[in-house]
Design an enzyme around this catalytic site. Sequence first.
Site, PDB file in Angstrom:
ATOM      1  N   SER A   1      -2.070   5.458  -6.567  1.00 44.36           N
ATOM      2  CA  SER A   1      -1.728   5.531  -8.173  1.00 44.36           C
ATOM      3  C   SER A   1      -1.781   4.102  -8.664  1.00 44.36           C
ATOM      4  O   SER A   1      -1.591   3.047  -8.042  1.00 44.36           O
ATOM      5  CB  SER A   1      -0.144   5.882  -7.847  1.00 44.36           C
ATOM      6  OG  SER A   1       0.473   5.773  -9.083  1.00 44.36           O
TER       7      SER A   1
ATOM      8  N   TYR B   1       8.866   4.659  -4.988  1.00 40.00           N
ATOM      9  CA  TYR B   1       7.431   5.178  -5.192  1.00 40.00           C
ATOM     10  C   TYR B   1       6.240   4.100  -5.160  1.00 40.00           C
ATOM     11  O   TYR B   1       5.321   4.394  -4.318  1.00 40.00           O
ATOM     12  CB  TYR B   1       7.327   6.069  -6.480  1.00 40.00           C
ATOM     13  CG  TYR B   1       6.138   6.679  -6.580  1.00 40.00           C
ATOM     14  CD1 TYR B   1       5.604   7.818  -5.737  1.00 40.00           C
ATOM     15  CD2 TYR B   1       5.081   6.383  -7.732  1.00 40.00           C
ATOM     16  CE1 TYR B   1       4.494   8.457  -6.232  1.00 40.00           C
ATOM     17  CE2 TYR B   1       3.907   7.147  -7.965  1.00 40.00           C
ATOM     18  CZ  TYR B   1       3.464   8.132  -7.128  1.00 40.00           C
ATOM     19  OH  TYR B   1       2.409   8.640  -7.284  1.00 40.00           O
TER      20      TYR B   1
HETATM   21  N1  LIG Z   1       0.718  13.105 -11.403  1.00 36.11           N
HETATM   22  C1  LIG Z   1       0.605  11.916 -11.636  1.00 36.11           C
HETATM   23  O1  LIG Z   1       0.809  11.365 -12.649  1.00 36.11           O
HETATM   24  C2  LIG Z   1       0.050  11.240 -10.437  1.00 36.11           C
HETATM   25  C3  LIG Z   1      -0.330  10.008 -10.578  1.00 36.11           C
HETATM   26  C4  LIG Z   1      -0.698   9.208  -9.650  1.00 36.11           C
HETATM   27  C5  LIG Z   1      -0.919   9.558  -8.151  1.00 36.11           C
HETATM   28  N2  LIG Z   1      -0.391  10.877  -8.020  1.00 36.11           N
HETATM   29  C6  LIG Z   1      -0.630  11.484  -6.712  1.00 36.11           C
HETATM   30  O2  LIG Z   1      -1.501  12.221  -6.663  1.00 36.11           O
HETATM   31  C7  LIG Z   1      -1.117  13.306  -5.561  1.00 36.11           C
HETATM   32  C8  LIG Z   1      -1.074  14.624  -6.195  1.00 36.11           C
HETATM   33  O3  LIG Z   1      -0.087  14.741  -6.864  1.00 36.11           O
HETATM   34  P1  LIG Z   1       0.042  15.954  -8.079  1.00 36.11           P
HETATM   35  O4  LIG Z   1      -0.064  15.129  -9.264  1.00 36.11           O
HETATM   36  O5  LIG Z   1      -0.922  16.933  -7.917  1.00 36.11           O
HETATM   37  O6  LIG Z   1       1.534  16.351  -7.649  1.00 36.11           O
HETATM   38  P2  LIG Z   1       2.033  18.050  -7.251  1.00 36.11           P
HETATM   39  O7  LIG Z   1       1.453  18.820  -8.142  1.00 36.11           O
HETATM   40  O8  LIG Z   1       3.553  18.000  -7.143  1.00 36.11           O
HETATM   41  O9  LIG Z   1       1.219  18.268  -6.038  1.00 36.11           O
HETATM   42  C9  LIG Z   1       1.574  17.790  -4.762  1.00 36.11           C
HETATM   43  C10 LIG Z   1       1.143  18.416  -3.461  1.00 36.11           C
HETATM   44  O10 LIG Z   1       1.699  17.608  -2.495  1.00 36.11           O
HETATM   45  C11 LIG Z   1       2.012  18.664  -1.486  1.00 36.11           C
HETATM   46  N3  LIG Z   1       3.076  18.076  -0.603  1.00 36.11           N
HETATM   47  C12 LIG Z   1       4.210  17.303  -1.041  1.00 36.11           C
HETATM   48  N4  LIG Z   1       5.097  17.215   0.162  1.00 36.11           N
HETATM   49  C13 LIG Z   1       4.432  17.653   1.143  1.00 36.11           C
HETATM   50  C14 LIG Z   1       4.885  17.853   2.721  1.00 36.11           C
HETATM   51  N5  LIG Z   1       5.866  17.295   2.924  1.00 36.11           N
HETATM   52  N6  LIG Z   1       3.797  18.553   3.423  1.00 36.11           N
HETATM   53  C15 LIG Z   1       2.796  19.363   2.827  1.00 36.11           C
HETATM   54  N7  LIG Z   1       2.426  19.126   1.496  1.00 36.11           N
HETATM   55  C16 LIG Z   1       3.188  18.439   0.651  1.00 36.11           C
HETATM   56  C17 LIG Z   1       2.496  19.920  -2.346  1.00 36.11           C
HETATM   57  O11 LIG Z   1       2.489  21.300  -1.565  1.00 36.11           O
HETATM   58  P3  LIG Z   1       3.772  22.008  -1.264  1.00 36.11           P
HETATM   59  O12 LIG Z   1       5.040  21.688  -2.145  1.00 36.11           O
HETATM   60  O13 LIG Z   1       3.406  23.398  -1.252  1.00 36.11           O
HETATM   61  O14 LIG Z   1       4.079  21.412   0.391  1.00 36.11           O
HETATM   62  C18 LIG Z   1       1.523  19.810  -3.484  1.00 36.11           C
HETATM   63  O15 LIG Z   1       0.488  20.511  -3.085  1.00 36.11           O
HETATM   64  C19 LIG Z   1       0.313  12.423  -4.926  1.00 36.11           C
HETATM   65  O16 LIG Z   1      -0.210  11.701  -3.888  1.00 36.11           O
HETATM   66  C20 LIG Z   1       0.975  11.680  -6.065  1.00 36.11           C
HETATM   67  O17 LIG Z   1       1.413  10.705  -5.687  1.00 36.11           O
HETATM   68  C21 LIG Z   1      -0.134  11.738  -9.073  1.00 36.11           C
END
Ligand SMILES: NC(=O)c1ccc[n+]([C@@H]2O[C@H](COP(=O)([O-])OP(=O)(O)OC[C@H]3O[C@@H](n4cnc5c(N)ncnc54)[C@H](OP(=O)(O)O)[C@@H]3O)[C@@H](O)[C@H]2O)c1
Length: 248
Positions: free
Chosen positions: A134, A147
């Site tokens: 990130s 975070y």
């Molecule tokens: N959105 C942003 O602004 C942003 C920016 C920079 C980086 N990121 C990073 O990108 C990645 C994906 O995030 P996203 O934005 O797509 O968020 P999201 O829509 O909330 O997706 C997060 C995913 O992680 C899974 N997950 C979370 N905890 C878990 C656990 N204990 N076991 C298995 N699966 C788990 C969730 O699935 P379940 O709930 O079904 O388990 C979900 O599929 C993350 O690493 C996040 O830190 C996001």
Amino acid sequence: MIALVTGASSGIGAAVARRLAAEPEARLVLVARRRDRLEALAEGLGGATVIAADLLQEATPGLVARRVTEEHGRLDLLVNNAGAALGLDPVAEGRDDDWQAMMDTNVVGLLRVTRSFLPLLRAAPHAHIVNLGSIAGFEVYPGGAGYAASKHAVRAITQVLRLELNGEPIRITEIAPGMVETEFSEVRFGGDKQRAAGVYAGVQPLTADDVADCIVWAVTRPPHVDIDVMVVRPVAQAASHKVARNLE
Ligand SMILES: NC(=O)c1ccc[n+]([C@@H]2O[C@H](COP(=O)([O-])OP(=O)(O)OC[C@H]3O[C@@H](n4cnc5c(N)ncnc54)[C@H](OP(=O)(O)O)[C@@H]3O)[C@@H](O)[C@H]2O)c1
């Protein structure tokens, strides 16, 4: 290509799975806790291995790796995407549960998954690990201590792996997005949809597909080309906490 995506039930992970499914001979393994989401995604893709598992459980990575060993015998691509931000409290009011869950999911979970899959990645002729970092991995903002610490750790882990895997045909890439509109903010604010919507108000954030596009581009370079790190953010986001809103 045999590819495993963690956190494939939502957001960036689901978008990556959709794009990878269009690659020649892609066989996908989708991991997250919500089985119904994974099964619906797999059905839409014309099939994939679905593993509903919680990465917070110590045994999960080993069990998932055993299943992939039995079904495929190798892994060409590991996308370490599962992760979460929990809370936006200053350190003085930070909650132990939030800090612990972020460290366990974003850091220890990623390490355990990577360790469990290294033998399978080493069994592939060329392999690739993509870690979701990130901009919080090199920028900070008030309320982001837990975070940002976890994503700084992802950056460090990626760099350590690059050194440890030197000499082997395994590429490693950190993708570091800025603001992406997914379920991320809803999870961060404990299901408060209104507060989550405020994060994206008056600004055009990245979509999950924008980030998936970057990931698949990095993955589809020739095997000798390693994209070390890719930072991608909305044009309106100059820094984590400096976002130009309501521009014409
Ligand atoms: N959105 C942003 O602004 C942003 C920016 C920079 C980086 N990121 C990073 O990108 C990645 C994906 O995030 P996203 O934005 O797509 O968020 P999201 O829509 O909330 O997706 C997060 C995913 O992680 C899974 N997950 C979370 N905890 C878990 C656990 N204990 N076991 C298995 N699966 C788990 C969730 O699935 P379940 O709930 O079904 O388990 C979900 O599929 C993350 O690493 C996040 O830190 C996001």
